[in-house]
Enzyme design. Structure first.
Site, PDB file in Angstrom:
ATOM      1  CG  HIS A   4      -0.797   0.220   2.209  1.00 37.61           C
ATOM      2  ND1 HIS A   4      -0.005   1.054   2.908  1.00 37.61           N
ATOM      3  CD2 HIS A   4      -0.469  -0.927   3.445  1.00 37.61           C
ATOM      4  CE1 HIS A   4       0.440   0.541   4.187  1.00 37.61           C
ATOM      5  NE2 HIS A   4       0.856  -0.808   4.205  1.00 37.61           N
ATOM      6  CE  LYS A  59       6.115  13.167  -3.075  1.00 34.99           C
ATOM      7  NZ  LYS A  59       5.739  13.535  -1.736  1.00 34.99           N
TER       8      LYS A  59
END
Length: 99
Positions: A10, A36
């Protein structure tokens, strides 16, 4: 004792390595992949931590992986009700027989 901690699959995947309770190295995968909030398996962060500590994966005594079953539970419940499977077997069988 050497422990490798993983935050995987995640956003903001990362790895940390502890030796006898002291933090030796830690890194987020996005630093190596240049994406990112990268989500997935933190292979580059693991390799960095092992290099910094001067150990191999076979030297690691324990691997800890994060898990939080209660994370986003309200969002999961809100998703389930409009998308839940048909749990009424009779209605489900009738729908298949009409096709």
């Amino acid at each position: 004792m050497i422990i490798l901690g993983l935050n995987a699959f995640h956003a903001d995947s990362s790895a940390a390595l502890l030796r006898d309770g002291n933090l030796v190295a830690a890194a987020e995968e996005e630093r190596f992949r240049r994406v990112k909030h990268w989500a997935g398996f933190p292979s580059e962060a693991i390799a960095f931590c092992l290099r910094e500590a001067g150990v191999r994966l076979s030297d690691v005594d324990h691997i800890a992986v994060n898990q939080d079953n209660s994370a986003n539970v309200l969002r999961k419940i809100r998703y389930f009700f409009p998308h839940h499977p048909n749990l009424d077997r009779r209605r489900s069988q009738r729908a298949w027989s009409l096709r």
